[in-house]
Design a protein around this motif. Structure first.
Motif, short mmCIF file in Angstrom:
data_model
loop_
_atom_site.label_atom_id
_atom_site.label_comp_id
_atom_site.label_asym_id
_atom_site.label_seq_id
_atom_site.Cartn_x
_atom_site.Cartn_y
_atom_site.Cartn_z
N UNK A 33 -14.51 2.78 -3.90
CA UNK A 33 -13.79 1.58 -3.48
C UNK A 33 -13.21 0.88 -4.69
N UNK A 34 -12.02 0.32 -4.51
CA UNK A 34 -11.35 -0.38 -5.62
C UNK A 34 -9.89 -0.02 -5.61
N UNK A 35 -9.09 -0.86 -4.89
CA UNK A 35 -7.65 -0.64 -4.80
C UNK A 35 -7.27 0.76 -4.30
N UNK A 36 -8.04 1.24 -3.31
CA UNK A 36 -7.64 2.48 -2.63
C UNK A 36 -6.38 2.17 -1.83
N UNK A 37 -5.40 3.05 -1.94
CA UNK A 37 -4.12 2.86 -1.25
C UNK A 37 -3.67 4.19 -0.66
N UNK A 38 -2.65 4.08 0.18
CA UNK A 38 -2.10 5.29 0.80
C UNK A 38 -1.64 6.29 -0.26
N UNK A 39 -1.17 5.78 -1.39
CA UNK A 39 -0.60 6.72 -2.37
C UNK A 39 -1.60 7.20 -3.43
#
Ligand code: PEP
Length: 252
Positions: free
Chosen positions: A211-217
């Motif tokens: 976890x920590x700024x998980x994004x689609x990209x």
């Protein structure tokens, strides 16, 4: 084989109406996804209604916190039995925001963990180092203390059911994601630590989320790492398109 888990931590966001709208859209966009566990963790005020909307879907319900007592004079708190009562199957424990703003300690996290397991909730226990601790080269030391203080002393059956989330504090809500290599290094360390405490079989079955700024990209490259079994997603879980893409990560 560890089944991937993608959990959305909505934090203190979404009214009841907004929560219903989001889970209705997610139920449609994630219909038929069964090879990964999907969890949404709305605020307490939306749990009951979201539970109704999620009935018959592939999405499970989780809470963001719980009290360390079963009932009683704890004004403003929510008991674990109240979470199962409204259909929660998961609960996030020891999130860094709880540790940072509400003084939660490893001892408290451990007490909550025991109680959550007694109540048949699947705990997602968060650990992670501050930027200063990383810069001082103390990441492993901090993680070891949090795991030993928070997650040790369980029976083998209980330990197998625990989900650990590695969330470097400097990466939460900052847009600054750990590189896949940085995350993998700590996940590998946590698995090794669990092996020392509980043995290889349990360590190999425990799921460890990043976890920590998980994004689609960035989800695909994170999920390509051998010890990353899923994500605990904050900001990007508030949007139907980004959370859908994260859940539907493509294994490289
Ligand atoms: C979180 O809430 O645990 C989190 C990792 O937040 P974000 O994805 O917004 O960094």
């Amino acid at each position: 084989m560890r089944k991937p888990v993608m959990a959305g931590n909505w934090k203190m966001n979404k009214t009841v109406a907004e929560s219903v709208d989001l889970v209705k859209k997610l139920s449609a966009s994630l219909a038929g996804v069964s090879d990964r566990d999907i969890v949404v963790c709305p605020p307490f005020t939306s749990l009951a209604i979201v539970s109704e909307v999620l009935k018959g879907t592939s999405i499970s319900l989780g809470a963001q916190n719980m009290n360390d007592h079963t009932d009683g004079a704890y004004t403003g708190e929510v008991a674990p039995g109240m979470l199962t009562d409204v259909g929660c199957q998961y609960v996030i424990l020891g999130h860094s925001e709880r540790r940072q703003y509400y003084g939660e300690t490893d001892e408290l996290v451990h007490k909550k963990l025991q109680l959550a397991l007694d109540k048949k909730l699947i705990p997602i226990v968060c650990v992670g180092e501050l930027l200063k601790e990383r810069e001082e080269g103390r990441t492993f030391q901090v993680i070891e203390k949090q795991i030993k203080g928070g997650v040790s002393g369980l029976s083998p059956a209980q330990a197998t059911g625990v989900i650990i989330a590695y969330e470097p504090v400097w990466a939460i809500g900052t847009g600054k994601t750990a590189t896949p290599a940085q995350a993998q290094e700590v996940h590998f360390f946590i698995r090794g630590l669990m092996a020392r405490i509980y043995g290889d079989a349990i360590a190999n079955s425990v799921r460890i989320l990043y976890g920590g700024s998980v994004k689609a990209d960035n989800i695909d490259t994170l999920m390509a790492q051998p010890d990353i079994d899923g994500g605990l997603v904050g900001g990007a879980s508030l949007d139907v398109n980004s959370f859908t893409r994260i859940v539907k990560f493509v294994k490289a």
